[in-house]
Design a protein around this motif. Sequence first.
Motif, PDB file in Angstrom:
ATOM      1  N   LEU A 126      24.690  10.960  46.412  1.00 44.92           N
ATOM      2  CA  LEU A 126      25.082   9.886  45.498  1.00 44.92           C
ATOM      3  C   LEU A 126      24.935   8.528  46.174  1.00 44.92           C
ATOM      4  CD1 LEU A 126      26.286   8.805  42.869  1.00 44.92           C
ATOM      5  CD2 LEU A 126      28.570   9.289  43.807  1.00 44.92           C
ATOM      6  N   LEU A 127      25.276   8.458  47.448  1.00 40.29           N
ATOM      7  CA  LEU A 127      25.096   7.211  48.198  1.00 40.29           C
ATOM      8  C   LEU A 127      23.634   6.786  48.193  1.00 40.29           C
ATOM      9  CD1 LEU A 127      25.828   4.979  50.269  1.00 40.29           C
ATOM     10  CD2 LEU A 127      25.562   6.727  52.053  1.00 40.29           C
ATOM     11  N   VAL A 128      22.721   7.732  48.430  1.00 32.95           N
ATOM     12  CA  VAL A 128      21.296   7.409  48.446  1.00 32.95           C
ATOM     13  C   VAL A 128      20.846   6.891  47.073  1.00 32.95           C
ATOM     14  CG1 VAL A 128      18.971   8.346  48.762  1.00 32.95           C
ATOM     15  CG2 VAL A 128      20.831   9.092  50.261  1.00 32.95           C
ATOM     16  N   VAL A 129      21.274   7.562  46.011  1.00 34.64           N
ATOM     17  CA  VAL A 129      20.928   7.111  44.658  1.00 34.64           C
ATOM     18  C   VAL A 129      21.493   5.719  44.405  1.00 34.64           C
ATOM     19  CG1 VAL A 129      21.256   7.566  42.198  1.00 34.64           C
ATOM     20  CG2 VAL A 129      20.744   9.462  43.762  1.00 34.64           C
ATOM     21  N   THR A 130      22.722   5.482  44.850  1.00 35.61           N
ATOM     22  CA  THR A 130      23.351   4.171  44.660  1.00 35.61           C
ATOM     23  C   THR A 130      22.595   3.077  45.404  1.00 35.61           C
ATOM     24  OG1 THR A 130      25.514   5.238  44.420  1.00 35.61           O
ATOM     25  CG2 THR A 130      25.508   2.882  44.890  1.00 35.61           C
ATOM     26  N   LEU A 131      22.113   3.375  46.600  1.00 38.29           N
ATOM     27  CA  LEU A 131      21.327   2.402  47.356  1.00 38.29           C
ATOM     28  C   LEU A 131      20.035   2.059  46.626  1.00 38.29           C
ATOM     29  CD1 LEU A 131      21.825   3.818  50.965  1.00 38.29           C
ATOM     30  CD2 LEU A 131      22.535   1.545  50.180  1.00 38.29           C
ATOM     31  N   ILE A 132      19.413   3.051  45.999  1.00 36.63           N
ATOM     32  CA  ILE A 132      18.187   2.808  45.240  1.00 36.63           C
ATOM     33  C   ILE A 132      18.482   1.936  44.021  1.00 36.63           C
ATOM     34  CG2 ILE A 132      16.380   3.908  43.869  1.00 36.63           C
ATOM     35  CD1 ILE A 132      16.618   6.331  45.759  1.00 36.63           C
ATOM     36  N   VAL A 133      19.533   2.287  43.287  1.00 34.44           N
ATOM     37  CA  VAL A 133      19.910   1.494  42.110  1.00 34.44           C
ATOM     38  C   VAL A 133      20.290   0.071  42.521  1.00 34.44           C
ATOM     39  CG1 VAL A 133      21.564   1.280  40.215  1.00 34.44           C
ATOM     40  CG2 VAL A 133      20.647   3.529  40.820  1.00 34.44           C
ATOM     41  N   VAL A 155      16.795 -14.006  46.656  1.00 32.35           N
ATOM     42  CA  VAL A 155      15.884 -13.574  47.713  1.00 32.35           C
ATOM     43  C   VAL A 155      16.657 -12.849  48.815  1.00 32.35           C
ATOM     44  CG1 VAL A 155      14.251 -14.331  49.472  1.00 32.35           C
ATOM     45  CG2 VAL A 155      14.231 -15.395  47.211  1.00 32.35           C
ATOM     46  N   ARG A 156      17.761 -13.448  49.251  1.00 32.73           N
ATOM     47  CA  ARG A 156      18.575 -12.803  50.289  1.00 32.73           C
ATOM     48  C   ARG A 156      19.150 -11.481  49.796  1.00 32.73           C
ATOM     49  NH1 ARG A 156      22.215 -17.351  53.503  1.00 32.73           N
ATOM     50  NH2 ARG A 156      20.457 -18.549  54.370  1.00 32.73           N
ATOM     51  N   ASP A 157      19.557 -11.449  48.541  1.00 27.60           N
ATOM     52  CA  ASP A 157      20.083 -10.197  47.987  1.00 27.60           C
ATOM     53  C   ASP A 157      19.023  -9.103  48.015  1.00 27.60           C
ATOM     54  OD1 ASP A 157      22.755 -10.851  47.339  1.00 27.60           O
ATOM     55  OD2 ASP A 157      22.060 -11.983  45.600  1.00 27.60           O
ATOM     56  N   LEU A 158      17.795  -9.447  47.637  1.00 29.07           N
ATOM     57  CA  LEU A 158      16.727  -8.457  47.610  1.00 29.07           C
ATOM     58  C   LEU A 158      16.414  -7.963  49.022  1.00 29.07           C
ATOM     59  CD1 LEU A 158      14.631  -6.893  45.992  1.00 29.07           C
ATOM     60  CD2 LEU A 158      13.066  -8.838  46.287  1.00 29.07           C
ATOM     61  N   ILE A 159      16.305  -8.878  49.972  1.00 30.38           N
ATOM     62  CA  ILE A 159      16.020  -8.493  51.355  1.00 30.38           C
ATOM     63  C   ILE A 159      17.150  -7.612  51.906  1.00 30.38           C
ATOM     64  CG2 ILE A 159      15.742  -9.342  53.706  1.00 30.38           C
ATOM     65  CD1 ILE A 159      14.373 -11.813  52.526  1.00 30.38           C
ATOM     66  N   GLY A 160      18.388  -8.040  51.641  1.00 30.98           N
ATOM     67  CA  GLY A 160      19.530  -7.251  52.112  1.00 30.98           C
ATOM     68  C   GLY A 160      19.548  -5.853  51.522  1.00 30.98           C
ATOM     69  N   SER A 161      19.222  -5.725  50.220  1.00 29.65           N
ATOM     70  CA  SER A 161      19.232  -4.414  49.572  1.00 29.65           C
ATOM     71  C   SER A 161      18.156  -3.507  50.157  1.00 29.65           C
ATOM     72  CB  SER A 161      19.044  -4.564  48.063  1.00 29.65           C
ATOM     73  OG  SER A 161      17.746  -5.060  47.758  1.00 29.65           O
ATOM     74  N   ILE A 162      17.007  -4.092  50.530  1.00 32.64           N
ATOM     75  CA  ILE A 162      15.939  -3.304  51.152  1.00 32.64           C
ATOM     76  C   ILE A 162      16.387  -2.806  52.530  1.00 32.64           C
ATOM     77  CG2 ILE A 162      13.601  -3.380  52.095  1.00 32.64           C
ATOM     78  CD1 ILE A 162      12.924  -5.414  49.879  1.00 32.64           C
ATOM     79  N   VAL A 163      17.019  -3.689  53.295  1.00 29.84           N
ATOM     80  CA  VAL A 163      17.520  -3.308  54.623  1.00 29.84           C
ATOM     81  C   VAL A 163      18.534  -2.175  54.506  1.00 29.84           C
ATOM     82  CG1 VAL A 163      18.846  -4.089  56.622  1.00 29.84           C
ATOM     83  CG2 VAL A 163      17.059  -5.558  55.662  1.00 29.84           C
ATOM     84  N   TYR A 164      19.448  -2.289  53.540  1.00 26.25           N
ATOM     85  CA  TYR A 164      20.447  -1.230  53.342  1.00 26.25           C
ATOM     86  C   TYR A 164      19.780   0.098  53.011  1.00 26.25           C
ATOM     87  CZ  TYR A 164      23.840  -5.064  53.017  1.00 26.25           C
ATOM     88  OH  TYR A 164      24.614  -6.165  53.264  1.00 26.25           O
ATOM     89  N   LEU A 165      18.808   0.063  52.093  1.00 27.86           N
ATOM     90  CA  LEU A 165      18.148   1.289  51.661  1.00 27.86           C
ATOM     91  C   LEU A 165      17.408   1.959  52.817  1.00 27.86           C
ATOM     92  CD1 LEU A 165      17.306   3.244  49.422  1.00 27.86           C
ATOM     93  CD2 LEU A 165      15.415   1.686  48.870  1.00 27.86           C
ATOM     94  N   VAL A 166      16.728   1.153  53.620  1.00 27.92           N
ATOM     95  CA  VAL A 166      15.913   1.690  54.705  1.00 27.92           C
ATOM     96  C   VAL A 166      16.769   2.221  55.854  1.00 27.92           C
ATOM     97  CG1 VAL A 166      14.211   1.096  56.478  1.00 27.92           C
ATOM     98  CG2 VAL A 166      13.905   0.287  54.131  1.00 27.92           C
ATOM     99  N   PHE A 167      17.855   1.513  56.174  1.00 28.72           N
ATOM    100  CA  PHE A 167      18.632   1.872  57.363  1.00 28.72           C
ATOM    101  C   PHE A 167      19.883   2.692  57.060  1.00 28.72           C
ATOM    102  CE2 PHE A 167      16.118  -1.721  58.910  1.00 28.72           C
ATOM    103  CZ  PHE A 167      15.657  -1.217  60.111  1.00 28.72           C
ATOM    104  N   ILE A 168      20.590   2.348  55.983  1.00 26.81           N
ATOM    105  CA  ILE A 168      21.833   3.067  55.696  1.00 26.81           C
ATOM    106  C   ILE A 168      21.559   4.524  55.328  1.00 26.81           C
ATOM    107  CG2 ILE A 168      23.837   3.204  54.168  1.00 26.81           C
ATOM    108  CD1 ILE A 168      24.002   0.987  56.210  1.00 26.81           C
ATOM    109  N   THR A 169      20.435   4.783  54.656  1.00 23.77           N
ATOM    110  CA  THR A 169      20.125   6.161  54.252  1.00 23.77           C
ATOM    111  C   THR A 169      20.073   7.111  55.446  1.00 23.77           C
ATOM    112  OG1 THR A 169      18.937   5.419  52.272  1.00 23.77           O
ATOM    113  CG2 THR A 169      18.456   7.637  53.079  1.00 23.77           C
ATOM    114  N   PRO A 170      19.232   6.861  56.468  1.00 22.95           N
ATOM    115  CA  PRO A 170      19.218   7.804  57.601  1.00 22.95           C
ATOM    116  C   PRO A 170      20.444   7.694  58.498  1.00 22.95           C
ATOM    117  CG  PRO A 170      17.723   5.978  58.026  1.00 22.95           C
ATOM    118  CD  PRO A 170      18.197   5.816  56.616  1.00 22.95           C
ATOM    119  N   LEU A 171      20.950   6.458  58.692  1.00 23.89           N
ATOM    120  CA  LEU A 171      22.083   6.295  59.596  1.00 23.89           C
ATOM    121  C   LEU A 171      23.338   6.973  59.058  1.00 23.89           C
ATOM    122  CD1 LEU A 171      21.654   2.610  60.848  1.00 23.89           C
ATOM    123  CD2 LEU A 171      21.172   4.748  62.080  1.00 23.89           C
TER     124      LEU A 171
END
Length: 255
Positions: free
Chosen positions: A96-103, A120-136
Amino acid sequence: MSALTENPFASTHSLDTNPFSDPPPNANDTRLEDLRRREQDLERREQELAQKADNIRRNGRNNWPPLIPLLFHSIPDEIPAASQPLITRIYWLWLLLVVTLIVNFVACLFILFGGGSDGVRDLIGSIVYLVFITPLSFLLWYRPIYNGYMKEQALYYYLYFFFGGFHLAFSVYMIIGVPSTGSAGLVQTIQMFSKVSLVAAILGTVATVGWVTQGLGLAWYYRLIWQHHRAAGHTMDKAKTELATHGAKAYFTRG
């Protein structure tokens, strides 16, 4: 007949009954049905073992993630039966966390299009979260508690409590949704509704609900795991001893 004329060797049992005859048909049917059921159970187990052996032959012990297997992950095979429901639900919450990060990422994209204050900052931040929070998140709090219940070692519980606690704080941070933080949470969602940017607002609502749901669920299981940890008698001294004995290499192994 008088007692004097009675045959003292007479039997009250019928001589027509053969004591060595086969049991009644019903008993045979029951026995055959039991044997058939056992054979079916053995065949099912053999098929399961064959499937596991085939998977090991094709991918080694690693089976997760499915597309690029890097480690072995099987709750039915590695987690004690009594703890399987708990670990399964925690795994669902991680999904569910992974799906939430995508949404959240898609919502931030529409927040940018909808005229967000710092899209712009929101979009960049959301990409960073998706890429790093998912595996970490998988490696730092899900995998430790998976290993903890598999091996019942104190070290993994302490890793889970530390990084799992950090994730709970992160969930609260994402629920709030302050602009420019990469979160499409509550504040951002309210702003999008006020600007009549409905797609961004709806996606923000879905993301917020996702953060709340997985946060509350993980908080509930965090408490249950803490109780189990205390009842099992795990201590920091045990954790230090386990780290010195097994080292970091035990993180991905069953031993």
